[in-house]
Scaffold this motif. Structure first.
Motif, mmCIF file in Angstrom:
data_model
loop_
_atom_site.group_PDB
_atom_site.id
_atom_site.type_symbol
_atom_site.label_atom_id
_atom_site.label_comp_id
_atom_site.label_asym_id
_atom_site.label_seq_id
_atom_site.Cartn_x
_atom_site.Cartn_y
_atom_site.Cartn_z
ATOM 1 N N ALA A 38 -7.573 -11.046 -17.156
ATOM 2 C CA ALA A 38 -7.478 -9.770 -17.860
ATOM 3 C C ALA A 38 -8.726 -9.555 -18.705
ATOM 4 O O ALA A 38 -9.394 -10.497 -19.105
ATOM 5 C CB ALA A 38 -6.229 -9.748 -18.733
ATOM 6 N N GLY A 39 -9.034 -8.295 -18.948
ATOM 7 C CA GLY A 39 -10.162 -7.947 -19.787
ATOM 8 C C GLY A 39 -11.470 -7.778 -19.042
ATOM 9 O O GLY A 39 -12.528 -7.784 -19.654
ATOM 10 N N PHE A 40 -11.400 -7.600 -17.729
ATOM 11 C CA PHE A 40 -12.615 -7.454 -16.936
ATOM 12 C C PHE A 40 -12.986 -5.989 -16.738
ATOM 13 O O PHE A 40 -12.141 -5.113 -16.738
ATOM 14 C CB PHE A 40 -12.445 -8.092 -15.549
ATOM 15 N N THR A 41 -14.268 -5.755 -16.533
ATOM 16 C CA THR A 41 -14.776 -4.444 -16.159
ATOM 17 C C THR A 41 -15.515 -4.616 -14.842
ATOM 18 O O THR A 41 -16.520 -5.317 -14.790
ATOM 19 C CB THR A 41 -15.734 -3.897 -17.232
ATOM 20 N N THR A 42 -14.999 -4.004 -13.787
ATOM 21 C CA THR A 42 -15.650 -4.128 -12.476
ATOM 22 C C THR A 42 -16.579 -2.953 -12.259
ATOM 23 O O THR A 42 -16.267 -1.808 -12.607
ATOM 24 C CB THR A 42 -14.617 -4.195 -11.338
ATOM 25 N N SER A 58 -19.248 -2.585 -20.371
ATOM 26 C CA SER A 58 -18.748 -3.953 -20.495
ATOM 27 C C SER A 58 -19.207 -4.593 -21.803
ATOM 28 O O SER A 58 -18.419 -5.240 -22.501
ATOM 29 C CB SER A 58 -19.223 -4.771 -19.302
ATOM 30 N N HIS A 59 -20.470 -4.397 -22.148
ATOM 31 C CA HIS A 59 -21.008 -4.984 -23.378
ATOM 32 C C HIS A 59 -20.301 -4.437 -24.619
ATOM 33 O O HIS A 59 -19.850 -5.211 -25.481
ATOM 34 C CB HIS A 59 -22.513 -4.717 -23.466
ATOM 35 N N TYR A 60 -20.203 -3.116 -24.722
ATOM 36 C CA TYR A 60 -19.578 -2.522 -25.908
ATOM 37 C C TYR A 60 -18.084 -2.790 -25.954
ATOM 38 O O TYR A 60 -17.507 -2.941 -27.032
ATOM 39 C CB TYR A 60 -19.862 -1.023 -25.986
ATOM 40 N N ARG A 61 -17.460 -2.855 -24.805
ATOM 41 C CA ARG A 61 -16.032 -3.158 -24.789
ATOM 42 C C ARG A 61 -15.783 -4.574 -25.313
ATOM 43 O O ARG A 61 -14.860 -4.803 -26.091
ATOM 44 C CB ARG A 61 -15.507 -3.022 -23.367
ATOM 45 N N ASN A 62 -16.615 -5.524 -24.888
ATOM 46 C CA ASN A 62 -16.450 -6.902 -25.355
ATOM 47 C C ASN A 62 -16.812 -7.060 -26.826
ATOM 48 O O ASN A 62 -16.234 -7.900 -27.510
ATOM 49 C CB ASN A 62 -17.289 -7.853 -24.509
ATOM 50 N N GLU A 67 -10.234 -8.112 -28.073
ATOM 51 C CA GLU A 67 -8.836 -8.459 -27.808
ATOM 52 C C GLU A 67 -8.228 -7.643 -26.665
ATOM 53 O O GLU A 67 -7.085 -7.846 -26.316
ATOM 54 C CB GLU A 67 -7.998 -8.257 -29.076
ATOM 55 N N SER A 68 -8.986 -6.727 -26.090
ATOM 56 C CA SER A 68 -8.429 -5.865 -25.033
ATOM 57 C C SER A 68 -8.103 -6.687 -23.794
ATOM 58 O O SER A 68 -8.923 -7.457 -23.313
ATOM 59 C CB SER A 68 -9.401 -4.739 -24.688
ATOM 60 N N LYS A 69 -6.892 -6.528 -23.296
ATOM 61 C CA LYS A 69 -6.391 -7.325 -22.176
ATOM 62 C C LYS A 69 -6.186 -6.499 -20.911
ATOM 63 O O LYS A 69 -5.441 -6.884 -20.032
ATOM 64 C CB LYS A 69 -5.060 -7.986 -22.561
ATOM 65 N N TYR A 70 -6.827 -5.359 -20.808
ATOM 66 C CA TYR A 70 -6.678 -4.521 -19.622
ATOM 67 C C TYR A 70 -7.967 -4.540 -18.810
ATOM 68 O O TYR A 70 -9.047 -4.742 -19.339
ATOM 69 C CB TYR A 70 -6.305 -3.084 -20.011
ATOM 70 N N ASN A 71 -7.826 -4.352 -17.519
ATOM 71 C CA ASN A 71 -8.971 -4.328 -16.615
ATOM 72 C C ASN A 71 -9.401 -2.889 -16.360
ATOM 73 O O ASN A 71 -8.559 -2.001 -16.242
ATOM 74 C CB ASN A 71 -8.632 -5.003 -15.291
ATOM 75 N N LEU A 72 -10.704 -2.686 -16.273
ATOM 76 C CA LEU A 72 -11.261 -1.371 -15.994
ATOM 77 C C LEU A 72 -12.124 -1.434 -14.747
ATOM 78 O O LEU A 72 -12.723 -2.466 -14.457
ATOM 79 C CB LEU A 72 -12.124 -0.883 -17.162
ATOM 80 N N GLU A 89 -11.413 3.877 -14.360
ATOM 81 C CA GLU A 89 -9.980 3.829 -14.086
ATOM 82 C C GLU A 89 -9.360 2.556 -14.639
ATOM 83 O O GLU A 89 -9.986 1.504 -14.649
ATOM 84 C CB GLU A 89 -9.722 3.876 -12.576
ATOM 85 N N LYS A 90 -8.126 2.703 -15.089
ATOM 86 C CA LYS A 90 -7.289 1.565 -15.467
ATOM 87 C C LYS A 90 -6.007 1.680 -14.656
ATOM 88 O O LYS A 90 -5.298 2.680 -14.749
ATOM 89 C CB LYS A 90 -6.954 1.587 -16.956
ATOM 90 N N ASP A 91 -5.729 0.718 -13.827
ATOM 91 C CA ASP A 91 -4.543 0.723 -12.961
ATOM 92 C C ASP A 91 -4.458 2.008 -12.136
ATOM 93 O O ASP A 91 -3.413 2.657 -12.065
ATOM 94 C CB ASP A 91 -3.265 0.547 -13.777
#
Length: 142
Positions: A38-42, A58-62, A67-72, A89-91
């Motif tokens: 979890a927490g990946f950005t593809t 990805s850099h700013y999200r991290n 603590e974000s546990k969702y994938n983008l 997109e998320k899910d």
């Protein structure tokens, strides 16, 4: 291998099938695997602008939301006429969408603003999912 060993193996296979079907919760292994990943950005972009935007996302999200546990997933559709359409997109739900010019000025600030907007949108989606009635359909079918 004797006949007794074959019967024991057959019984063990039946016991394993019974445990997997009745004892383990539905999707237990898949859910635990998804929780671990979890927490990946593809990055599914094509151009250099898209790759840089996804890298900054990805850099700013991290850095802003560790603590974000969702994938983008970041997608891009380049156009010579309109610029690059970039969406996140998320899910399989779009949480960010914007046309970006092909020049690379301002990508970093756009990405930072996008991360803040995406995080707010994801939190809204999660809240909406908590209060949605999914008795007869699954959450991804809404």
């Amino acid at each position: 291998m004797g006949k007794g060993a074959f019967i024991v193996l057959k019984l063990n296979a039946k016991l394993l099938a019974f445990v997997a079907y009745f004892v383990l919760p539905a999707g237990g292994f898949a859910q635990s695997l998804e929780d671990d990943i979890a927490g990946f950005t593809t990055d599914n972009t094509i151009t250099r602008v898209g790759h840089e935007f996804a890298r900054y996302i990805s850099h700013y999200r991290n850095s802003l939301y560790p603590e974000s546990k969702y994938n983008l997933s970041v997608y891009e559709r380049p156009s010579a006429r309109w610029g690059n359409l970039i969406w996140v997109e998320k899910d399989h739900k779009t949480v960010f969408r914007r046309f970006m010019s092909p020049n690379r000025s301002g990508i970093e600030s756009e990405a930072k603003q996008a991360v803040i907007q995406i995080h707010k949108e994801v939190k809204q989606l999660e809240l909406k999912e908590l209060f949605s009635d999914t008795f007869d359909i699954d959450k991804d079918e809404i």
